[in-house]
Design a protein around this motif. Structure first.
Motif, short mmCIF file in Angstrom:
data_model
loop_
_atom_site.label_atom_id
_atom_site.label_comp_id
_atom_site.label_asym_id
_atom_site.label_seq_id
_atom_site.Cartn_x
_atom_site.Cartn_y
_atom_site.Cartn_z
N ARG A 1 6.35 -1.70 -5.36
CA ARG A 1 7.71 -1.22 -5.11
C ARG A 1 8.62 -1.53 -6.29
N ALA A 2 8.57 -2.77 -6.79
CA ALA A 2 9.39 -3.14 -7.95
C ALA A 2 8.93 -2.37 -9.19
N ALA A 3 7.63 -2.14 -9.30
CA ALA A 3 7.10 -1.40 -10.45
C ALA A 3 7.62 0.03 -10.45
N LEU A 4 7.64 0.65 -9.28
CA LEU A 4 8.12 2.02 -9.17
C LEU A 4 9.60 2.11 -9.53
N ARG A 5 10.38 1.17 -9.01
CA ARG A 5 11.81 1.16 -9.29
C ARG A 5 12.07 0.99 -10.78
N LEU A 6 11.36 0.04 -11.41
CA LEU A 6 11.55 -0.20 -12.84
C LEU A 6 11.19 1.03 -13.66
N SER A 7 10.10 1.70 -13.30
CA SER A 7 9.66 2.86 -14.08
C SER A 7 10.66 4.01 -13.98
N ASP B 1 0.82 -1.21 0.00
CA ASP B 1 0.00 0.00 0.00
C ASP B 1 0.85 1.27 0.00
N ALA B 2 1.98 1.23 0.71
CA ALA B 2 2.84 2.41 0.77
C ALA B 2 3.37 2.76 -0.61
N TRP B 3 3.73 1.75 -1.37
CA TRP B 3 4.30 1.98 -2.70
C TRP B 3 3.23 2.25 -3.74
N GLU B 4 2.02 1.76 -3.51
CA GLU B 4 0.91 2.06 -4.41
C GLU B 4 0.68 3.56 -4.49
N GLY B 5 0.73 4.20 -3.34
CA GLY B 5 0.51 5.64 -3.31
C GLY B 5 1.57 6.39 -4.10
N HIS B 6 2.82 5.93 -3.99
CA HIS B 6 3.90 6.59 -4.71
C HIS B 6 3.80 6.35 -6.21
N VAL C 1 3.70 10.70 -19.08
CA VAL C 1 2.97 10.32 -20.29
C VAL C 1 3.33 8.92 -20.76
N TYR C 2 4.41 8.35 -20.22
CA TYR C 2 4.80 7.01 -20.64
C TYR C 2 5.34 6.23 -19.44
N VAL C 3 4.72 5.10 -19.18
CA VAL C 3 5.19 4.14 -18.17
C VAL C 3 5.24 2.79 -18.86
N PRO C 4 6.37 2.09 -18.82
CA PRO C 4 6.49 0.83 -19.56
C PRO C 4 5.47 -0.21 -19.10
N LEU C 5 5.05 -1.02 -20.04
CA LEU C 5 4.04 -2.04 -19.76
C LEU C 5 4.50 -3.00 -18.67
N ARG C 6 5.78 -3.33 -18.66
CA ARG C 6 6.29 -4.26 -17.63
C ARG C 6 6.07 -3.70 -16.24
N ALA C 7 6.27 -2.39 -16.07
CA ALA C 7 6.06 -1.77 -14.76
C ALA C 7 4.58 -1.81 -14.37
N ARG C 8 3.71 -1.56 -15.33
CA ARG C 8 2.28 -1.61 -15.04
C ARG C 8 1.84 -3.02 -14.64
N LYS C 9 2.42 -4.02 -15.29
CA LYS C 9 2.07 -5.40 -14.95
C LYS C 9 2.58 -5.76 -13.55
N LEU C 10 3.76 -5.29 -13.19
CA LEU C 10 4.28 -5.54 -11.85
C LEU C 10 3.36 -4.93 -10.80
N ARG C 11 2.91 -3.72 -11.06
CA ARG C 11 2.01 -3.06 -10.11
C ARG C 11 0.71 -3.83 -9.98
N ALA C 12 0.18 -4.28 -11.11
CA ALA C 12 -1.08 -5.03 -11.10
C ALA C 12 -0.95 -6.35 -10.36
N SER C 13 0.27 -6.91 -10.35
CA SER C 13 0.49 -8.19 -9.67
C SER C 13 0.69 -8.03 -8.18
N GLY C 14 0.73 -6.78 -7.69
CA GLY C 14 0.87 -6.54 -6.26
C GLY C 14 2.26 -6.18 -5.82
N ASP C 15 3.16 -5.89 -6.76
CA ASP C 15 4.53 -5.51 -6.40
C ASP C 15 4.78 -4.07 -6.85
#
Length: 332
Positions: free
Chosen positions: A80-86, A50-55, A64-78
């Motif tokens: 923090r990893a999604a934010l770092r990748l983006s 939840d803490a990383w979801e907010g960020h 305007v652009y966030v890579p699809l891999r990062a969006r998939k990581l976020r959707a899977s519940g990670d």
């Protein structure tokens, strides 16, 4: 840490939801400082999605652009990893075939292209900028622009909203290697307008994480191009690729003499002596086959970079030069 501080920290750590709530209201630097206070806090912060979801929400909403891999990581519940990748991806200056063709590009000329172009350019007339679509004859997956081995990616470019460009033949291909004029690990794209190569496009990024492509004459954005004068970072004076950096390519295009890598003839082909020869396209639409060494000498001489040689050392080459030059002049 004194006894009172340790006691407070102990009570806070008993409520991980509270820690996550606090972390979600801090900026990223603040989250880092909080995680550095104590190992247990660091574990709670790292493992609380939840803490990383907010960020993710706060940062991505302005991009305007966030890579699809990062969006998939976020959707899977990670998250923090999604934010770092983006954040890491925001520094990337290379494109895949799929990205080039999927992104919706906007286009304008720079003032350096000349009034004959800017006077007709919708952007310079305070109208919506030209939209551009890059196309390929077939899908190639995730091949990386400028770094691919084997078959080269090629395709066409389709502009809309700029009549002077809509009826021209526009084809593109990735340039090989890396640009010497700006350096860096970035994609470079070559565009041929009616068969003539214009100065190479270089890929970079905007602070909104969108992609830019530019040469000394043009600018492309992978996001809606801001109205003229509203984004100083996109003003001509702020853009990195200038006439000074691409003077050779600009001069080669303007003279109608350029080196087309798709028309190169291997050593021996069309040449009795086996020397490497190159087919060049002239501004009148005709072609000429010249020795590669002669073409290089002509470009150097045109740029004022060919030093005069003494009569004794150059006399033997002048006869060959004159014969080849006579052939070129006869059809130019």
């Amino acid at each position: 840490m004194d006894g009172e501080g340790a006691s407070i920290l102990s009570r806070v750590e008993e409520h991980p939801d509270l820690v996550a709530l606090i972390a979600s209201h801090l900026d990223l630097a603040g989250v880092g400082r909080l995680a550095g206070v104590d190992r247990t806090l660091r574990t709670i912060i790292s493992s609380t999605n939840d803490a990383w979801e907010g960020h993710c929400s706060h940062l991505w909403d302005r991009k305007v652009y966030v890579p699809l891999r990062a969006r998939k990581l976020r959707a899977s519940g990670d998250a923090r990893a999604a934010l770092r990748l983006s954040i890491e991806d925001a520094e990337r200056t290379w494109l895949t075939d799929d990205e080039l063709c999927a992104l919706e590009w906007n286009f304008r000329f720079k003032a350096s292209a000349g009034e004959s172009w800017t006077e007709e350019d919708p952007y310079w007339n305070d109208l919506p900028p030209t939209r551009v679509k890059f196309e390929m004859p077939s899908a190639t997956g995730g091949e990386v622009g400028g770094e691919a081995d084997g078959a080269e990616s090629r395709g066409t470019m389709k502009p809309s909203g700029f009549e002077m460009l809509e009826h021209r033949s526009l084809r593109w291909q990735w340039a090989k290697g890396r640009g010497e004029d700006v350096g860096g690990d970035r994609s470079r794209l070559e565009l041929y307008v009616d068969g003539r190569k214009v100065p190479t496009y270089h890929v970079s990024r905007h602070s909104n994480w969108g992609f830019l492509m530019q040469s000394c004459w043009v600018l492309y954005t992978s996001f809606p191009m801001p109205v003229r004068g509203t984004d100083p970072s996109l003003d001509d004076e702020a853009l990195e690729i200038t006439i000074e950096r691409q003077s050779r390519e600009a001069r080669a295009y303007n003279t109608g003499l350029f080196y087309d890598p798709t028309a190169e003839v291997d050593g021996g082909a069309g040449s009795a002596d086996g020397e490497q020869r190159v087919v060049v396209s002239l501004s009148n639409g005709q072609t000429a086959e010249l020795p590669l060494w002669l073409l290089q000498h002509m470009v150097l001489a045109q740029n004022g970079e060919l030093e005069a040689e003494d009569d004794g050392s150059s006399e033997g080459e002048n006869g060959d030069d004159e014969g080849e030059m006579a052939k070129l002049k006869a059809i130019a």
